[in-house]
Design an enzyme around this catalytic site. Structure first.
Site, PDB file in Angstrom:
ATOM      1  N   VAL A   1       0.807  -1.219   0.000  1.00 25.32           N
ATOM      2  CA  VAL A   1       0.000   0.000   0.000  1.00 25.32           C
ATOM      3  C   VAL A   1       0.844   1.276   0.000  1.00 25.32           C
ATOM      4  CG1 VAL A   1      -0.231   0.302   2.510  1.00 25.32           C
ATOM      5  CG2 VAL A   1      -2.132   0.913   1.001  1.00 25.32           C
ATOM      6  N   TYR A   2       2.138   1.192   0.267  1.00 28.55           N
ATOM      7  CA  TYR A   2       2.965   2.389   0.306  1.00 28.55           C
ATOM      8  C   TYR A   2       3.080   3.010  -1.090  1.00 28.55           C
ATOM      9  CZ  TYR A   2       4.609   1.014   4.997  1.00 28.55           C
ATOM     10  OH  TYR A   2       4.695   0.663   6.326  1.00 28.55           O
TER      11      TYR A   2
END
Length: 327
Positions: free
Chosen positions: A60-61
């Site tokens: 998700v980064y």
């Protein structure tokens, strides 16, 4: 650089882990303060030169771009067998049904997507980013077990959750003969010590490695109480971690860090990291770096051995906080 084993495993990791949340395309995801690839690569290269072999990222980064940056840098600056790559699954990667969480569908899809972005056949540590109350833990654990048996991950780990939830997952995995979690990535620093109550004793009893995130409390432990950074002003998640009505006590903790740092003639960050490294349960704090000297300072912290009196001074003003960082 010092090295140690991750929990009860035979896996050797550097005593510091480089967190890669700061590296990613700023127009992707929820972190507008991240560094683009050309600005990120020098940090990964320097970390390797300093002997850091442990790298943590997440799908998700920056919408997956952090994984891509890390994977390409590792390929250029090191060899795959010399590093330990950790990534995570749980956060939302696309809108609509099955775009997030820890269902079997999500896990098996996201591990393949992460491996593609990282440019590798396997990750060393595959972690659930948070607890998923909407998915049976049996479904999650069996899917993670299958990921390991397929050779796509060497070990599995977990991140911030209640100790009872983690203990239940450990017990269910053991009862079914599934792969066991070997690490806990939790929220722990001088301004947030709630994990000392139950999670750290649990990890110590179960032989679980502890790799804390936010060891410098989003930079609050490294500067004057009244100072703000560009990140602190735009980091909505970070704002919710410490705005709990304990500001007076937190300020005194920061002042204690400043006093000891001044006495020792070292940056404050080194004192805050040295405190974490002094805890027997901690394997490797996850450090972020957006200036190259941050890496030098983190490595220097490994040589600082705080006295019992200094530790007492650092801890004396702490006041209980509401639980934060689980969502």
């Amino acid at each position: 650089m010092d090295y140690t084993r991750l929990g009860n495993t035979g896996l050797e990791v550097s005593r510091l882990c480089l967190g890669c949340m700061s590296y990613g395309e700023p127009d992707r995801g929820n972190h507008p303060w991240t560094l683009r690839e050309e600005d990120s690569r020098p940090f990964i290269r320097k970390a390797i030169e300093l002997g850091i072999t442990f790298f943590d990222t997440a799908n998700v980064y920056s919408d997956g771009t952090s994984e891509g940056i890390l994977g390409r840098a590792i390929k250029d600056y090191s060899t795959r067998d010399d590093v330990v790559i950790a990534t995570k699954v749980h956060g939302r990667m696309r809108p609509g049904p099955n775009g997030a969480g820890l269902s079997r569908k999500a896990i098996l899809s996201e591990i393949d997507a992460s491996l593609k972005r990282l440019g590798t056949d396997y990750v060393d540590l595959y972690q659930i980013h948070r607890y998923d109350p909407h998915t049976p833990i049996e479904e999650t654990l069996e899917a993670l077990h299958d990921v390991v048996k397929a050779g796509k991950a060497r070990y599995i780990g977990a991140s911030s959750m209640y100790a009872w939830q983690f203990h239940k997952m450990l017990a269910v995995a053991e009862a079914n003969g599934w792969t066991r979690f070997v690490s806990m990535q939790n929220h722990l620093n001088l301004l947030y010590r709630e994990e000392e109550r139950e999670m750290l004793p649990l990890c110590k009893a179960e032989g679980i490695g502890v790799i804390p995130w936010s060891p410098l409390a989003r930079g609050r432990l490294t500067r004057e109480w009244s100072e703000q950074s560009a990140r602190s002003q735009s980091d909505e998640f970070g704002k919710g971690l410490y705005a709990q009505g304990t500001e007076d006590a937190d300020r005194r903790v920061v002042e204690a860090v400043a006093t000891i740092a001044k006495d020792r003639e070292v940056p404050r960050a080194q004192i805050a990291l040295a405190w974490l490294l002094s805890k027997s349960e901690v394997t490797a704090p996850i450090v972020g770096a957006t200036k190259l000297q941050h890496l030098d300072g983190a490595v220097a912290a490994l040589t600082i051995k705080l006295t019992a009196e200094e530790i007492q001074a650092l801890e004396a003003n702490y006041r209980p906080h509401s639980v934060a960082g689980f969502s």
